[in-house]
Motif scaffolding. Structure first.
Motif, PDB file in Angstrom:
ATOM      1  N   LEU A  68     -15.361   3.053  -1.674  1.00 63.46           N
ATOM      2  CA  LEU A  68     -14.354   2.052  -1.996  1.00 63.46           C
ATOM      3  C   LEU A  68     -14.362   0.998  -0.897  1.00 63.46           C
ATOM      4  N   PRO A  69     -14.054  -0.237  -1.211  1.00 61.46           N
ATOM      5  CA  PRO A  69     -13.961  -1.254  -0.155  1.00 61.46           C
ATOM      6  C   PRO A  69     -12.977  -0.797   0.919  1.00 61.46           C
ATOM      7  N   PRO A  70     -13.385  -0.757   2.185  1.00 59.23           N
ATOM      8  CA  PRO A  70     -12.569  -0.138   3.234  1.00 59.23           C
ATOM      9  C   PRO A  70     -11.501  -1.075   3.795  1.00 59.23           C
ATOM     10  N   TYR A  71     -10.686  -1.627   2.918  1.00 60.65           N
ATOM     11  CA  TYR A  71      -9.707  -2.624   3.361  1.00 60.65           C
ATOM     12  C   TYR A  71      -8.267  -2.169   3.147  1.00 60.65           C
ATOM     13  N   GLU A  72      -8.076  -0.996   2.522  1.00 59.70           N
ATOM     14  CA  GLU A  72      -6.713  -0.646   2.099  1.00 59.70           C
ATOM     15  C   GLU A  72      -5.792  -0.389   3.284  1.00 59.70           C
ATOM     16  N   THR A  73      -6.302   0.177   4.366  1.00 60.51           N
ATOM     17  CA  THR A  73      -5.435   0.436   5.516  1.00 60.51           C
ATOM     18  C   THR A  73      -4.939  -0.864   6.121  1.00 60.51           C
ATOM     19  N   ARG A  74      -5.837  -1.827   6.286  1.00 62.96           N
ATOM     20  CA  ARG A  74      -5.431  -3.118   6.848  1.00 62.96           C
ATOM     21  C   ARG A  74      -4.443  -3.831   5.930  1.00 62.96           C
ATOM     22  N   ASP A  75      -4.670  -3.746   4.636  1.00 66.89           N
ATOM     23  CA  ASP A  75      -3.762  -4.393   3.684  1.00 66.89           C
ATOM     24  C   ASP A  75      -2.373  -3.758   3.752  1.00 66.89           C
ATOM     25  N   THR A  76      -2.326  -2.428   3.811  1.00 66.55           N
ATOM     26  CA  THR A  76      -1.047  -1.724   3.897  1.00 66.55           C
ATOM     27  C   THR A  76      -0.325  -2.048   5.200  1.00 66.55           C
ATOM     28  N   LEU A  77      -1.057  -2.047   6.314  1.00 65.34           N
ATOM     29  CA  LEU A  77      -0.438  -2.352   7.601  1.00 65.34           C
ATOM     30  C   LEU A  77       0.032  -3.800   7.671  1.00 65.34           C
ATOM     31  N   GLN A  78      -0.688  -4.700   7.025  1.00 66.65           N
ATOM     32  CA  GLN A  78      -0.249  -6.094   7.001  1.00 66.65           C
ATOM     33  C   GLN A  78       1.081  -6.234   6.269  1.00 66.65           C
ATOM     34  N   GLN A  79       1.217  -5.520   5.146  1.00 69.46           N
ATOM     35  CA  GLN A  79       2.476  -5.565   4.404  1.00 69.46           C
ATOM     36  C   GLN A  79       3.608  -4.937   5.216  1.00 69.46           C
ATOM     37  N   LEU A  80       3.303  -3.829   5.884  1.00 76.20           N
ATOM     38  CA  LEU A  80       4.321  -3.167   6.696  1.00 76.20           C
ATOM     39  C   LEU A  80       4.759  -4.064   7.851  1.00 76.20           C
ATOM     40  N   GLU A  81       3.809  -4.714   8.483  1.00 74.30           N
ATOM     41  CA  GLU A  81       4.153  -5.623   9.574  1.00 74.30           C
ATOM     42  C   GLU A  81       5.056  -6.754   9.073  1.00 74.30           C
ATOM     43  N   GLU A  82       4.770  -7.262   7.895  1.00 73.11           N
ATOM     44  CA  GLU A  82       5.588  -8.345   7.339  1.00 73.11           C
ATOM     45  C   GLU A  82       6.996  -7.843   7.029  1.00 73.11           C
ATOM     46  N   ASP A  83       7.123  -6.649   6.475  1.00 70.82           N
ATOM     47  CA  ASP A  83       8.455  -6.109   6.194  1.00 70.82           C
ATOM     48  C   ASP A  83       9.241  -5.866   7.480  1.00 70.82           C
ATOM     49  N   LEU A  84       8.555  -5.421   8.524  1.00 72.11           N
ATOM     50  CA  LEU A  84       9.225  -5.233   9.809  1.00 72.11           C
ATOM     51  C   LEU A  84       9.670  -6.571  10.392  1.00 72.11           C
ATOM     52  N   ARG A  85       8.853  -7.577  10.229  1.00 71.80           N
ATOM     53  CA  ARG A  85       9.217  -8.901  10.729  1.00 71.80           C
ATOM     54  C   ARG A  85      10.414  -9.450   9.972  1.00 71.80           C
ATOM     55  N   GLN A  86      10.405  -9.288   8.657  1.00 72.10           N
ATOM     56  CA  GLN A  86      11.487  -9.827   7.836  1.00 72.10           C
ATOM     57  C   GLN A  86      12.817  -9.117   8.094  1.00 72.10           C
ATOM     58  N   THR A  87      12.769  -7.812   8.326  1.00 72.07           N
ATOM     59  CA  THR A  87      14.005  -7.040   8.459  1.00 72.07           C
ATOM     60  C   THR A  87      14.455  -6.880   9.908  1.00 72.07           C
ATOM     61  N   GLY A  88      13.527  -6.872  10.857  1.00 70.65           N
ATOM     62  CA  GLY A  88      13.873  -6.567  12.237  1.00 70.65           C
ATOM     63  C   GLY A  88      14.262  -5.110  12.423  1.00 70.65           C
ATOM     64  N   ALA A  89      13.691  -4.215  11.627  1.00 68.88           N
ATOM     65  CA  ALA A  89      14.057  -2.793  11.659  1.00 68.88           C
ATOM     66  C   ALA A  89      13.859  -2.191  13.045  1.00 68.88           C
ATOM     67  N   SER A  90      14.832  -1.384  13.469  1.00 69.67           N
ATOM     68  CA  SER A  90      14.719  -0.646  14.721  1.00 69.67           C
ATOM     69  C   SER A  90      14.358   0.819  14.489  1.00 69.67           C
ATOM     70  N   ILE A  91      14.501   1.283  13.237  1.00 66.64           N
ATOM     71  CA  ILE A  91      14.134   2.651  12.850  1.00 66.64           C
ATOM     72  C   ILE A  91      13.188   2.558  11.660  1.00 66.64           C
ATOM     73  N   VAL A  92      12.089   3.296  11.721  1.00 65.66           N
ATOM     74  CA  VAL A  92      11.148   3.360  10.610  1.00 65.66           C
ATOM     75  C   VAL A  92      10.963   4.821  10.229  1.00 65.66           C
ATOM     76  N   VAL A  93      11.135   5.114   8.948  1.00 67.20           N
ATOM     77  CA  VAL A  93      10.907   6.452   8.424  1.00 67.20           C
ATOM     78  C   VAL A  93       9.733   6.381   7.458  1.00 67.20           C
ATOM     79  N   CYS A  94       8.652   7.074   7.808  1.00 69.17           N
ATOM     80  CA  CYS A  94       7.486   7.185   6.925  1.00 69.17           C
ATOM     81  C   CYS A  94       7.621   8.520   6.198  1.00 69.17           C
TER      82      CYS A  94
END
Length: 220
Positions: free
Chosen positions: A50-76
């Motif tokens: 499979l094209p090996p891009y899914e981790t970077r794509d997921t982390l990019q979205q997560l980084e954007e959500d963290l930027r938008q919210t300013g979250a201090s706690i993250v639960v995975c």
């Protein structure tokens, strides 16, 4: 950012377009089923390239959500990695990216069925988390209440003038929330599957991911 806001077990929550759950009073962001390293695992165990891009794509979205919210706690919420070996085999750049996202935040890794036990990252590793009044765990339990879980990757089908469309969705009722898979390349289980329809109350709502998130009666 257009969110779907709702009350659950006395907490005011929002579903973000990405499928992340935001709890502003706690500055807590919850994401489920990232399945980081899925393409590497598919190649290693199945011989599927499979094209090996899914981790970077997921982390990019997560980084954007963290930027938008300013979250201090993250639960995975479990299955953060496609398996334990995937967590060891991440490229250095992606490992450093995760470390950078974790810096300065309380980060909780909930154990999943794909990644039980500790992983090679800091933070807190738990079977489940109680953050009053909510319980966070990977797989929903019969009879639970005030529960936030993942695991099933729920999706729902709607019919548009252009034809049927299937989207990842959050399911919720008065007892439980089941979050969609956050990771790129993750599939989904239709909400009319018995595994989901038997868990959710008749009045359950499905909230389709996307901008804006769209609530509909849970298809059964």
């Amino acid at each position: 950012m257009q969110n779907f806001q709702f009350d659950f077990a006395g907490a005011k929550l929002s579903l973000l377009p990405s499928g992340a759950l935001w709890w502003p009073d706690k500055t807590l962001l919850c994401v489920s089923d990232l399945h980081l390293g899925k393409s590497e695992r598919a190649a290693r165990r199945l011989g599927r390239l499979l094209p090996p891009y899914e981790t970077r794509d997921t982390l990019q979205q997560l980084e954007e959500d963290l930027r938008q919210t300013g979250a201090s706690i993250v639960v995975c919420l479990g299955d953060s990695f496609d398996d334990l070996e995937s967590s060891y085999n991440l490229p250095e750049a992606e490992t450093l990216w995760i470390t950078r996202l974790m810096a300065g935040r309380r980060w909780v890794w909930i154990e999943g069925n794909h990644d039980p036990g500790p992983v090679e990252f800091g933070g807190t590793h738990l079977a489940e988390l109680f953050e009053p009044p909510l319980y966070f765990r990977h797989i929903a339990r019969d009879g639970a209440s005030a529960e936030v879980s993942g695991h099933y990757h729920p999706k729902a089908r709607i019919h548009l003038p252009t034809g049927p469309v299937s989207r990842a969705c959050m399911l919720f009722d008065t007892d439980r929330i089941i979050l969609p898979a956050y990771g790129t390349y993750t599939g989904g289980l239709r909400s009319d599957d018995a595994a989901l329809s038997n868990l959710m109350r008749e009045e359950a709502i499905a909230v389709l991911t996307g901008s804006p998130p769209r609530p509909i009666p849970m298809p059964r």
